[in-house]
Design an enzyme around this catalytic site. Structure first.
Site, PDB file in Angstrom:
ATOM      1  CG  PHE A 122      -5.268  32.801 -25.001  1.00 13.79           C
ATOM      2  CD1 PHE A 122      -6.143  32.820 -26.075  1.00 13.79           C
ATOM      3  CD2 PHE A 122      -5.786  32.524 -23.736  1.00 13.79           C
ATOM      4  CE1 PHE A 122      -7.503  32.561 -25.906  1.00 13.79           C
ATOM      5  CE2 PHE A 122      -7.148  32.260 -23.567  1.00 13.79           C
ATOM      6  CZ  PHE A 122      -7.989  32.272 -24.652  1.00 13.79           C
ATOM      7  CG  ASP A 141      -2.965  36.311 -18.189  1.00  9.52           C
ATOM      8  OD1 ASP A 141      -3.230  35.496 -17.289  1.00  9.52           O
ATOM      9  OD2 ASP A 141      -3.659  36.426 -19.231  1.00  9.52           O
ATOM     10  CE  LYS A 152      -7.512  28.715 -18.383  1.00  5.40           C
ATOM     11  NZ  LYS A 152      -6.755  29.564 -19.293  1.00  5.40           N
TER      12      LYS A 152
END
Ligand SMILES: *Cc1c(COP(=O)(O)O)cnc(C)c1O
Length: 401
Positions: free
Chosen positions: A143, A228, A257
């Site tokens: 993802f 990531d 985030k």
């Protein structure tokens, strides 16, 4: 303010908002620290932290102060001009990541896109790959966000279907399988894009040494390794970045985030100059990237992580939490896995759907989210205390014990 009941608000959202999410039935209107309050005043512990964007806790006073102070001075200039916050923040984030340069964006997906562009441009200009032939190795069940290019290499039909034609140039191989990576490498490979732990896939932790081996393959074949760390970064897994469990340092670190402290979308890519130096003025950018408000917030968000030793806390309380979950010896739980405060509870097939349990946990005052139909993720803000985990465990035992 309370003109509408929660029920009414959910109806309005359903009518006027596109249905690209399926939220738990709770309408949140206030939050502080690890707690959120619904529209009727009921309190819940946040066990999701907005997919790890709220590692510092909701509305951390130091981050909110930075937001308010900066809002009174300057919010946006675009990069057509310098502002006095981006240089300071760039230096800070470069120092934190140990990289020479940083490129700021806003959302995680934009940072991933930036990393993809970086690897490709580096491939053509530095490695000497033939025009339009660059390949990037990615992994099953990855993802990395929602753009058309990123979903082009998703293996989740829900995320991918009917968004074609897809962007070529990505080779998907199984996660945690070094042989498959070795086989996929060729002269056109410019990068490997990997999550150190696959969060959305259900907190999938690869074998020890996996990242080291990827790093080795990258080094031997003149390929860039891009980690990531959007979900695993900023102390979530018990280290500042999850890659730090191993000796390999990725060439490119992708962040988002919690970099925005749960307040403002801030993302970035960090790498050395021989890599990020491929960009020249006009070749990439973002109107809001590097904006003073975001930089002030992100600078404060980093300070909170460091000042409050949140990686040590996540490590200590994460092991404690995971141990408690294992000790439940529940006949509904297949296994408990994770690192730090990124924990996945995999349910047995016989237990039924995870959504049933997240709904019951919500009724008991714990907000968690299922991932797939059979995994519950526990990822509270890292400022959670042991007593609060004990309190939460009491509720979890009532539902899953
Ligand atoms: C959330 C996430 C993204 C995408 O971030 P957005 O801000 O939602 O675009 C990318 N990669 C990982 C690993 C994520 O968890």
């Amino acid at each position: 303010m309370k003109n509408y009941s929660s029920k009414k608000l959910m109806e309005i959202e359903h009518k006027y908002g596109a249905h690209n999410y399926h939220p738990l039935e709770v309408v949140i209107s206030e939050a502080e620290g690890i707690w959120v309050k619904d529209h009727e005043g009921k309190r819940y512990i946040d066990m999701l932290s907005a997919y790890s964007a709220v590692n510092q806790g909701h509305r951390h006073p130091a981050i909110i102060k930075a937001l308010k102070d900066q809002a009174d001075l300057l919010t946006l200039t675009s990069r057509a001009f310098f502002n006095d916050k981006w240089p300071v923040f760039a230096k800070k984030l470069a120092g934190l990541t140990g990289k020479e340069m940083v490129l700021p964006m806003n959302t995680g997906a934009e940072a991933v896109e930036t990393a993809i562009k970086t690897m490709r441009k580096w491939g053509y200009r530095v490695k000497g790959v033939e025009k339009d032939k660059a390949e990037i190795i990615v992994f099953d069940e990855n993802f990395h966000g929602r753009t058309t290019t990123i979903v082009s290499f998703s293996t989740d039909p829900l995320a991918k279907d009917d968004y074609g034609p897809y962007t070529p140039g990505f080779i998907v191989v199984p996660y945690n399988d070094i042989k498959a990576v070795k086989k996929a490498v060729n002269k056109n490979t410019v990068g490997i894009l990997v999550e150190p732990i696959q969060g959305e896939a259900g907190v999938i932790v690869p074998d020890d040494g996996y990242l080291n081996e990827l790093g080795q393959i990258a080094k031997e074949n003149n390929i860039l390794l891009a980690a990531d760390e959007i979900q695993t970064g900023f102390c979530r897994t018990g280290k500042l970045f999850a890659y730090m469990y191993e000796n390999t340092v990725p060439d490119i670190i992708i962040m988002g985030k919690a970099l925005g402290g749960g307040v403002f979308p801030v993302s970035a890519v960090a790498a050395d100059e021989n890599i990020l130096g491929v960009f020249e003025p006009g070749s990439h950018g973002s109107t809001f990237g590097g904006n003073p408000l975001g930089c002030a917030v992100a600078g404060a968000a980093i300070d909170v992580l460091l000042n409050e030793n949140l990686s040590e806390k996540a490590l200590e309380l994460g092991s404690y939490f995971m141990e408690q979950l294992k000790n439940l010896n529940s006949d509904k739980i297949e296994l408990v896995r994770g690192k730090g405060l990124l924990i996945g509870v995999v349910l047995k097939k016989s237990a039924g759907k995870a959504r049933t349990y997240t709904t019951r946990l919500k009724e008991k005052g714990l907000l968690c989210k299922e991932t797939h139909d059979w995994i519950i993720r526990f990822a509270p803000p890292l400022i959670i205390k042991k007593e609060e985990i004990d309190f939460a465990m009491g509720k979890i035992a009532e539902v899953l014990g």
